[in-house]
Design a protein around this motif. Structure first.
Motif, short mmCIF file in Angstrom:
data_model
loop_
_atom_site.label_atom_id
_atom_site.label_comp_id
_atom_site.label_asym_id
_atom_site.label_seq_id
_atom_site.Cartn_x
_atom_site.Cartn_y
_atom_site.Cartn_z
N GLY B 10 0.79 -1.23 0.00
CA GLY B 10 0.00 0.00 0.00
C GLY B 10 0.82 1.27 0.00
O GLY B 10 0.26 2.36 -0.09
N SER B 11 2.15 1.16 0.12
CA SER B 11 2.99 2.36 -0.06
C SER B 11 2.81 2.83 -1.50
O SER B 11 2.71 2.01 -2.41
N ASN B 12 2.76 4.15 -1.72
CA ASN B 12 2.66 4.60 -3.11
C ASN B 12 3.57 5.81 -3.43
O ASN B 12 3.53 6.33 -4.53
N CYS B 13 4.37 6.24 -2.48
CA CYS B 13 5.32 7.31 -2.77
C CYS B 13 6.74 6.77 -2.78
O CYS B 13 7.70 7.54 -2.77
N ASP B 14 6.86 5.44 -2.78
CA ASP B 14 8.19 4.82 -2.75
C ASP B 14 8.98 5.11 -4.02
O ASP B 14 10.19 5.33 -3.97
N GLY B 50 1.77 6.92 1.44
CA GLY B 50 0.88 5.93 0.84
C GLY B 50 -0.20 5.53 1.81
O GLY B 50 -0.59 6.32 2.69
N SER B 52 -0.37 2.30 3.77
CA SER B 52 0.09 0.98 4.16
C SER B 52 -1.06 0.17 4.77
O SER B 52 -1.82 0.70 5.59
#
Lengths: 84, 228
Positions: B10-14, B50, B52
């Motif tokens: 669920g992270s989305n700025c990685d 994001g 998580s």
């Protein structure tokens, strides 16, 4: 087996923006009697009997994961779970 | 300098974080999956934004028990820089690495725009490349960035100079004292709601975030040269 019903609410000292919005709507609808609204969460756990004391593990679970004690309060009730 | 970019489900700025480090800062970066049990090979730990675990239960609540978080705690204790942005900030508060908590935005809306941030404390390893009082344009994107803590915690944050960034004139989420970012007492763990990794190139709207990463690298270089 036991059924544990856990109620989580924001602490009294913490503003609840959702609750305020809902109270505004209720007042608009004419329910001026409503003095405060707090929105929370309800969790229901089915817990098997074990050698560990139920109160101890429920409190542990609440403090470690199920609630954030910085902003939330909780209380819980225990019932005999009806076997299916 | 080698950074770990932690990746939770669920992270989305990685990806933004990775490219900010690799392409704009010119340092090493690797994605590190949340079940990793060893972060000893990294000099800095980055927790990206994001959702998580879908923000289930509370933002950051479930991620705090990922295997990698005990390693993040070790890294923090070892004095390595640990930076949590947005959901990363929420995870750090849930994990107890930073005090306080993040509540639903006061206006109940997901806020996604660029805000003015004020550098309140430039005497940290994250902000040494900024001037004190400097105003930065940095994007925000969050629904639960309303920082709160009890009066005692707030007093100690102030006394120890732990408030690093505040919203300059227009607080988007209702946070106490306009707080946008804080460090731990030791000063090596920073949590902030705005996204400096989204402000590292003119093409994406500005470069005001880059100096934050440059500050980290500068401090790391200095401490590693003097120890050599």
């Amino acid at each position: 087996m036991k059924k544990v019903k856990i109620y989580v609410t924001l602490r009294e000292s913490v503003l609840d923006p959702q609750g305020s919005a809902v109270m505004g709507a209720l007042h608009t609808m004419g329910y001026d009697e409503v003095a405060d609204v707090r929105i929370g969460k309800y969790l229901e756990l089915q817990v098997d009997d074990s050698e560990r004391e139920l109160d101890v593990i429920v409190k542990e679970m609440c403090q470690k994961l199920l609630t954030n004690t910085v902003i939330e309060d909780y209380r819980y009730d225990v019932e005999e779970a009806v076997s299916k | 300098m080698k950074f770990a970019v932690l990746v939770f489900p669920g992270s989305n700025c990685d990806l933004d974080m990775y490219h900010a480090i690799k392409d704009e800062l010119g340092e090493e970066a690797e994605y590190v999956w949340h079940d990793t049990k060893d972060l000893s090979g990294y000099d800095g730990i980055l927790l990206p934004g994001g959702f998580s675990y879908g923000d289930y239960l509370r933002c950051g609540a479930i991620a705090q028990f990922s295997n990698v978080m005990s390693e993040v705690k070790k890294a923090a204790e070892a004095g390595k820089p640990v930076l949590g942005i947005c959901n990363g900030f929420q995870i750090l508060t849930e994990a107890g690495l930073l005090p306080g908590a993040l509540l639903r935005n006061k206006n109940l809306k997901f806020m996604c725009r660029t805000v003015e941030l004020k550098v309140v404390n430039n005497d940290t390893l994250f902000t040494s490349e900024y001037a004190k009082g400097e105003i930065l344009n940095i994007p925000i994107a969050h629904g639960e960035g309303n920082y709160t803590c009890d009066a005692e915690t707030l007093a100690s944050l102030k006394a120890n100079n732990q408030i690093v960034f505040t919203y300059n004139s227009d607080n988007p989420n209702g946070s106490v004292e306009d707080i946008a970012g804080i460090v731990n007492e030791r000063g090596n763990v920073l949590g902030m709601m705005p996204h400096p990794e989204r402000a590292v190139h003119e093409l994406i709207g500005g470069t005001d975030g880059l100096a934050l990463f440059k500050s980290i690298v500068k401090q790391w270089r200095e401490s590693h040269v003097s120890h050599a």
